[in-house]
Design an enzyme around this catalytic site. Structure first.
Site, PDB file in Angstrom:
ATOM      1  N   SER A 169      34.574   2.678 -18.462  1.00 14.25           N
ATOM      2  CA  SER A 169      33.456   3.487 -18.958  1.00 14.25           C
ATOM      3  C   SER A 169      32.841   4.268 -17.809  1.00 14.25           C
ATOM      4  O   SER A 169      32.892   3.842 -16.647  1.00 14.25           O
ATOM      5  CB  SER A 169      32.386   2.582 -19.574  1.00 14.25           C
ATOM      6  OG  SER A 169      31.178   3.290 -19.809  1.00 14.25           O
ATOM      7  N   TYR A 184      27.014  -4.880 -17.084  1.00 14.18           N
ATOM      8  CA  TYR A 184      27.986  -4.065 -17.821  1.00 14.18           C
ATOM      9  C   TYR A 184      28.733  -3.136 -16.872  1.00 14.18           C
ATOM     10  O   TYR A 184      29.963  -3.024 -16.926  1.00 14.18           O
ATOM     11  CB  TYR A 184      27.280  -3.245 -18.899  1.00 14.18           C
ATOM     12  CG  TYR A 184      28.197  -2.309 -19.649  1.00 14.18           C
ATOM     13  CD1 TYR A 184      29.166  -2.807 -20.514  1.00 14.18           C
ATOM     14  CD2 TYR A 184      28.102  -0.926 -19.492  1.00 14.18           C
ATOM     15  CE1 TYR A 184      30.015  -1.956 -21.209  1.00 14.18           C
ATOM     16  CE2 TYR A 184      28.942  -0.070 -20.170  1.00 14.18           C
ATOM     17  CZ  TYR A 184      29.903  -0.581 -21.036  1.00 14.18           C
ATOM     18  OH  TYR A 184      30.748   0.269 -21.715  1.00 14.18           O
TER      19      TYR A 184
END
Length: 326
Positions: free
Chosen positions: A159, A185
């Site tokens: 990501s 994350y």
């Protein structure tokens, strides 16, 4: 550090769909496994791969729910797998290896994002454990089938969120620092990219190439843990709490979001290449650490960091990932 992040200018862009990225390629005879393949981007990835003739196996924690989501897709199978259970990973992989099938494409796409602090039975932080360590172990266990394919690709869904933090190799599980869900994350997504770097270095001689990617910003079930402030932070909502349409938010739809994973898994433009981070169906550029735009940061593409993460991952999972083993 050699810079492998040289865009190919492949002719696609952020609006390219997964079907367009496949470019009409016939995938008959191709065996794929797609984690996270029962919802969101994974579901579209499965639909496009299977529609082109691939046989696709979808591991899922809730196989009944997955079967309902995948109903009517020819060539698609479902199996049980909980990525937070190391024994379940081993059992799933052993069952697949027992079929004797080669594995041509492995898409490591399942993940969780910005969760409250959760730990697995080993005490490992859940985002790092699910997004990285589980896929490291799964890939290791499936290695004989990947080698057997004599030309396989492992696709790790990272990501753009990696830009917020690299991997803290000294304390990846937030045992000695305050937990931050976004930093956790980010480090898991940097780990996805670094895993592809080192896996490709080790696997290329055996015909296994690895890629990581940013799919784009898409509203999928991945955002289930986000509150209104989080959704505003990622650009999904405006100040009034209304959903920003794509022209304002820059979000993709699901068909566009699955495109880069499908491209990494199938494009002939990537033949002979690997260990690179991609976005919008192209190899992304290496950008400055303080860049706020697209591209891959140094800490997610550094081969030295990738090797250190590999060793740590072996220690944490107890899996000796010997790519030279048959």
């Amino acid at each position: 550090m050699d810079n492998k992040q040289i865009p190919l200018h492949a002719g696609f862009d952020a609006t390219t769909t997964a079907t367009e990225a496949l470019a009409g390629r016939d995938l008959s005879g191709v065996q794929a496994i797609v984690t996270g393949g029962a919802s969101g981007l994974g579901l579209e990835t499965v639909r496009v791969l299977a529609g082109a003739g691939a046989c696709v196996l979808v591991p899922a924690r809730d196989p009944h729910q997955a079967q309902a989501a995948l109903h009517g897709m020819a060539g698609v199978e479902v199996a049980t797998l909980d990525l937070l259970d190391p024994q379940a990973i081993d059992s799933f992989a052993a069952a697949f290896l027992a079929t004797g099938r080669a594995l041509h494409v492995l898409v490591n796409g399942a993940g969780i994002m910005a969760t409250p602090l959760l730990r697995d039975a080993r005490g490992y932080e859940a985002q790092f454990a699910t997004n990285h360590l589980a896929h490291f172990q799964l890939t290791a266990r499936l290695w004989p089938a990947l080698r057997q394919a004599q030309g396989a690709r492992v696709v790790c869904v990272s990501s753009l969120g990696h830009r917020q933090a690299g991997v803290n190799l000294d304390d990846p599980h937030f045992l000695h620092q305050q937990y931050d869900k976004w930093r956790a994350y980010a480090q898991s997504k940097s780990a996805n990219a670094l895993f592809a770097v080192e896996l490709d270095r080790r696997g290329a001689a055996h015909g296994v190439r690895a890629f990581s990617l940013h799919p784009g910003a898409i509203l999928t079930p991945l955002v289930r843990h986000l509150d209104l402030d989080d959704l505003r932070r990622v650009g999904a909502l405006d100040d009034a709490g209304e959903v920003n349409p794509p022209p304002q938010s820059g979000f993709k739809n699901v068909a566009q979001g699955a495109a880069t994973a499908v491209w990494c898994a199938t494009s002939a433009r990537l033949d002979g290449l690997g260990g690179v981070y991609c976005e919008d169906c192209d190899i992304a550029a290496l950008v400055a650490d303080d860049s706020t735009g697209p591209g891959v940061r140094r800490w997610a593409s550094d081969p030295v960091q990738a090797r250190r993460l590999w060793v740590l991952s072996e220690q944490m999972t107890g899996v000796s990932f010997d790519c030279d083993a048959a």
